[in-house]
Design a protein around this motif. Structure first.
Motif, PDB file in Angstrom:
ATOM      1  N   SER A  53      24.545  40.595  59.478  1.00  0.00           N
ATOM      2  CA  SER A  53      23.463  39.618  59.508  1.00  0.00           C
ATOM      3  C   SER A  53      22.123  40.306  59.300  1.00  0.00           C
ATOM      4  N   LEU A  54      21.299  39.737  58.408  1.00  0.00           N
ATOM      5  CA  LEU A  54      19.975  40.274  58.121  1.00  0.00           C
ATOM      6  C   LEU A  54      18.919  39.676  59.040  1.00  0.00           C
ATOM      7  N   PHE A  55      18.900  38.356  59.097  1.00  0.00           N
ATOM      8  CA  PHE A  55      17.942  37.662  59.947  1.00  0.00           C
ATOM      9  C   PHE A  55      18.506  36.297  60.285  1.00  0.00           C
ATOM     10  N   TYR A  56      17.921  35.661  61.280  1.00  0.00           N
ATOM     11  CA  TYR A  56      18.378  34.354  61.733  1.00  0.00           C
ATOM     12  C   TYR A  56      17.366  33.287  61.352  1.00  0.00           C
ATOM     13  N   ALA A  57      17.868  32.173  60.802  1.00  0.00           N
ATOM     14  CA  ALA A  57      16.982  31.052  60.484  1.00  0.00           C
ATOM     15  C   ALA A  57      16.526  30.335  61.746  1.00  0.00           C
ATOM     16  N   LYS A  58      17.373  30.334  62.778  1.00  0.00           N
ATOM     17  CA  LYS A  58      17.053  29.639  64.027  1.00  0.00           C
ATOM     18  C   LYS A  58      16.820  30.641  65.158  1.00  0.00           C
ATOM     19  N   ALA A  59      15.801  31.453  64.999  1.00  0.00           N
ATOM     20  CA  ALA A  59      15.446  32.411  66.058  1.00  0.00           C
ATOM     21  C   ALA A  59      14.068  32.965  65.750  1.00  0.00           C
ATOM     22  N   ASP A  60      13.326  33.282  66.794  1.00  0.00           N
ATOM     23  CA  ASP A  60      12.026  33.917  66.638  1.00  0.00           C
ATOM     24  C   ASP A  60      12.225  35.418  66.727  1.00  0.00           C
ATOM     25  N   MET A  61      11.904  36.125  65.659  1.00  0.00           N
ATOM     26  CA  MET A  61      12.201  37.545  65.587  1.00  0.00           C
ATOM     27  C   MET A  61      11.432  38.362  66.628  1.00  0.00           C
ATOM     28  N   GLU A  62      10.196  37.986  66.892  1.00  0.00           N
ATOM     29  CA  GLU A  62       9.439  38.747  67.879  1.00  0.00           C
ATOM     30  C   GLU A  62      10.022  38.560  69.281  1.00  0.00           C
ATOM     31  N   THR A  63      10.504  37.360  69.569  1.00  0.00           N
ATOM     32  CA  THR A  63      11.148  37.125  70.869  1.00  0.00           C
ATOM     33  C   THR A  63      12.379  37.999  71.018  1.00  0.00           C
ATOM     34  N   LEU A  64      13.186  38.085  69.954  1.00  0.00           N
ATOM     35  CA  LEU A  64      14.382  38.927  69.996  1.00  0.00           C
ATOM     36  C   LEU A  64      14.016  40.395  70.131  1.00  0.00           C
ATOM     37  N   TYR A  65      12.943  40.809  69.461  1.00  0.00           N
ATOM     38  CA  TYR A  65      12.495  42.195  69.546  1.00  0.00           C
ATOM     39  C   TYR A  65      12.137  42.562  70.984  1.00  0.00           C
ATOM     40  N   THR A  85      22.795  37.799  70.506  1.00  0.00           N
ATOM     41  CA  THR A  85      23.020  38.709  69.391  1.00  0.00           C
ATOM     42  C   THR A  85      21.708  38.892  68.640  1.00  0.00           C
ATOM     43  N   THR A  86      21.611  39.972  67.921  1.00  0.00           N
ATOM     44  CA  THR A  86      20.374  40.244  67.180  1.00  0.00           C
ATOM     45  C   THR A  86      20.708  40.728  65.778  1.00  0.00           C
ATOM     46  N   PRO A  87      19.935  40.331  64.765  1.00  0.00           N
ATOM     47  CA  PRO A  87      20.216  40.715  63.379  1.00  0.00           C
ATOM     48  C   PRO A  87      19.519  42.022  63.000  1.00  0.00           C
ATOM     49  N   ALA A  88      19.745  42.458  61.764  1.00  0.00           N
ATOM     50  CA  ALA A  88      19.199  43.727  61.292  1.00  0.00           C
ATOM     51  C   ALA A  88      17.683  43.741  61.280  1.00  0.00           C
ATOM     52  N   GLU A  89      17.050  42.601  61.068  1.00  0.00           N
ATOM     53  CA  GLU A  89      15.590  42.565  61.012  1.00  0.00           C
ATOM     54  C   GLU A  89      14.974  43.113  62.295  1.00  0.00           C
ATOM     55  N   VAL A  90      15.591  42.807  63.426  1.00  0.00           N
ATOM     56  CA  VAL A  90      15.070  43.270  64.712  1.00  0.00           C
ATOM     57  C   VAL A  90      15.413  44.739  64.939  1.00  0.00           C
ATOM     58  N   THR A  91      16.680  45.099  64.736  1.00  0.00           N
ATOM     59  CA  THR A  91      17.069  46.489  64.956  1.00  0.00           C
ATOM     60  C   THR A  91      16.407  47.403  63.918  1.00  0.00           C
ATOM     61  N   ASN A  92      16.082  46.884  62.738  1.00  0.00           N
ATOM     62  CA  ASN A  92      15.416  47.676  61.718  1.00  0.00           C
ATOM     63  C   ASN A  92      14.028  48.095  62.172  1.00  0.00           C
ATOM     64  N   ALA A  93      13.265  47.168  62.732  1.00  0.00           N
ATOM     65  CA  ALA A  93      11.928  47.503  63.219  1.00  0.00           C
ATOM     66  C   ALA A  93      12.000  48.587  64.288  1.00  0.00           C
ATOM     67  N   ARG A  94      12.974  48.454  65.180  1.00  0.00           N
ATOM     68  CA  ARG A  94      13.086  49.413  66.280  1.00  0.00           C
ATOM     69  C   ARG A  94      13.572  50.782  65.799  1.00  0.00           C
ATOM     70  N   ARG A  95      14.493  50.797  64.816  1.00  0.00           N
ATOM     71  CA  ARG A  95      14.993  52.095  64.349  1.00  0.00           C
ATOM     72  C   ARG A  95      13.904  52.824  63.558  1.00  0.00           C
ATOM     73  N   ILE A  96      13.016  52.084  62.857  1.00  0.00           N
ATOM     74  CA  ILE A  96      11.909  52.746  62.167  1.00  0.00           C
ATOM     75  C   ILE A  96      10.964  53.355  63.193  1.00  0.00           C
ATOM     76  N   GLU A  97      10.617  52.603  64.231  1.00  0.00           N
ATOM     77  CA  GLU A  97       9.789  53.158  65.301  1.00  0.00           C
ATOM     78  C   GLU A  97      10.408  54.433  65.863  1.00  0.00           C
ATOM     79  N   GLY A  98      11.740  54.439  65.978  1.00  0.00           N
ATOM     80  CA  GLY A  98      12.453  55.585  66.532  1.00  0.00           C
ATOM     81  C   GLY A  98      12.700  56.706  65.540  1.00  0.00           C
ATOM     82  N   GLY A  99      12.267  56.523  64.283  1.00  0.00           N
ATOM     83  CA  GLY A  99      12.420  57.565  63.281  1.00  0.00           C
ATOM     84  C   GLY A  99      13.847  57.788  62.828  1.00  0.00           C
TER      85      GLY A  99
END
Length: 400
Positions: A53-65, A246-260
């Motif tokens: 999953s890349l992103f969710y149509a029915k979810a707020d990405m910042e809330t999931l982050y 559950t969380t999609p790649a859009e959320v984990t992507n932001a966090r993994r970039i922050e983590g290098g």
């Protein structure tokens, strides 16, 4: 506001959450717990030939982050485990990887990269030593299985895909969830990069203290024959106490970039040496011969992969870096960081003499050039205290 990342890491494939579910099950390969994501109307992409999953149509990405950063989230990945077993397993893997596999003890994991003979980086992933002569290599996205099998020629070893699926439970309450779901509670010894064998609802499950978010967390491995539904439902039930979703790649992507954490095929590929990618510490030129060693002995040891911060926009993926109106490099990954409240990216510079502190301009998602600065990776928590459980988001010294 959470800025949506550009989906450059996947081929985007929208899938309906009703009738489409049975349709893609017949033509694609979804994670066996994908049903937990369908209520959020996920949009899927291909990762290792599997749906992710890349992103969710029915979810707020910042809330999931923030749920990930403050509580706990579960993510169903497309990571691909390969099993290597036999009397020559260690010797064969030492030929493939750039770090000494003999130093990996049974019950431990090791981050390992592999190179082609010309020194280009083929793949990165986590090597798990389950027994003296039995390993799993859990790779990121890309073609590596065929290369690994080719390297096994002449060794008394089997290399095969055991059909395992990987999910991760990440966030500061992740070990609380583990304590609740493991039939015997938390494993007695479960350090960062440890492997443990537990039971969940009577089902044997292999877990590791790893993840792709740079948060405290663990991953679980669903083997063929396991009661996947029982395991998945028990974990979700325990996580409900902390509002786990559950969380999609859009959320984990932001966090993994922050983590290098670099993404294979995007932040590096076979045209980039480990030194250029910032993997220099992962190369042991003194351990003996391995594929690519001769080329790396002659390679430029300078690093060209760094972080980038932009206070006024979100960097756009691509050749949009400039210094003094001259092309300076490429943005390989980018996102908006709610923690840092700025745009961030992973970049590869043309000039290896440039280093953290250099001032550049970057093309952003609004189509304009914005001032930006080169920085070290990770963007914060440079000692890795968060995934090791020594710090949390609220620790004042963590964010710098």
């Amino acid at each position: 506001m959470f800025k949506q990342i550009q989906p450059v890491e996947f081929v985007v494939m929208p899938v309906a959450s009703t009738g489409g579910a049975s349709e893609f099950r017949q033509s694609m390969t979804p994670h066996p717990l994908v049903y937990q994501e369908l209520p959020h109307e996920p949009h899927f992409g291909i990762y290792n030939g599997r749906l992710r999953s890349l992103f969710y149509a029915k979810a707020d990405m910042e809330t999931l982050y923030w749920q990930l950063r403050r509580q706990v989230m579960m993510s169903h990945t497309g990571e691909l485990p390969t099993e290597i077993r036999g009397p020559d397993a260690e010797r064969m893997l030492n030929r493939v990887f750039t770090r000494d596999v003999s130093k990996v003890r049974v019950g431990r994991c090791s981050y390992q990269i592999a190179c082609y003979p010309d020194g280009g980086t083929v793949m990165d992933g986590v090597l798990m030593r389950l027994d003296e002569d039995r390993f799993w290599y859990v790779q990121s996205d890309g073609e590596f299985y065929g290369w690994l099998r080719a390297q096994a020629e002449g060794y008394n070893v089997e290399v095969f895909q055991p059909g395992i699926w990987v999910s991760q439970v990440q966030g500061p309450r992740s070990l609380d969830v583990l304590n609740a779901v493991a039939d015997d509670g938390l494993p007695e010894r479960f350090r960062y990069f440890d492997i443990a064998h537990i039971h969940i609802d009577g089902q044997p499950v292999v877990i590791t203290r790893t993840g792709f978010t740079n948060e405290l967390g663990w991953e679980f491995y669903l083997e063929p024959g396991a009661d996947v539904f029982a395991i998945g439902e028990r974990i979700m039930e325990a996580g409900n106490v902390y509002n786990m979703l559950t969380t999609p790649a859009e959320v984990t992507n932001a966090r993994r970039i922050e983590g290098g954490l670099l993404f294979a095929g995007t932040d590096f590929d076979d045209t980039v040496t480990p030194f250029e990618a910032g993997f220099g510490a992962m190369v042991d030129l003194n351990k003996g011969d391995f594929v690519g060693r001769e080329a790396l002995l002659k390679a430029d040891p300078r690093q060209r992969t760094w972080g980038l911060t932009c206070a006024t926009g979100t960097p756009r993926h691509g050749d949009g870096l400039a210094q003094n109106a001259q092309a300076a490099g490429r943005v390989t990954s980018a996102a908006w960081s709610p923690t840092l409240e700025c745009g961030i990216g992973i970049i590869r510079l043309n000039n290896p003499e440039l280093s953290p502190g250099a001032e550049l301009e970057v093309l952003c998602t609004d189509g304009a050039m914005h001032p930006a600065a080169v920085c070290e990776l990770p963007f914060y928590d440079k000692a890795g205290d968060i995934p090791r459980g020594r710090a949390t988001l609220e620790t004042p010294a963590v964010v710098a």
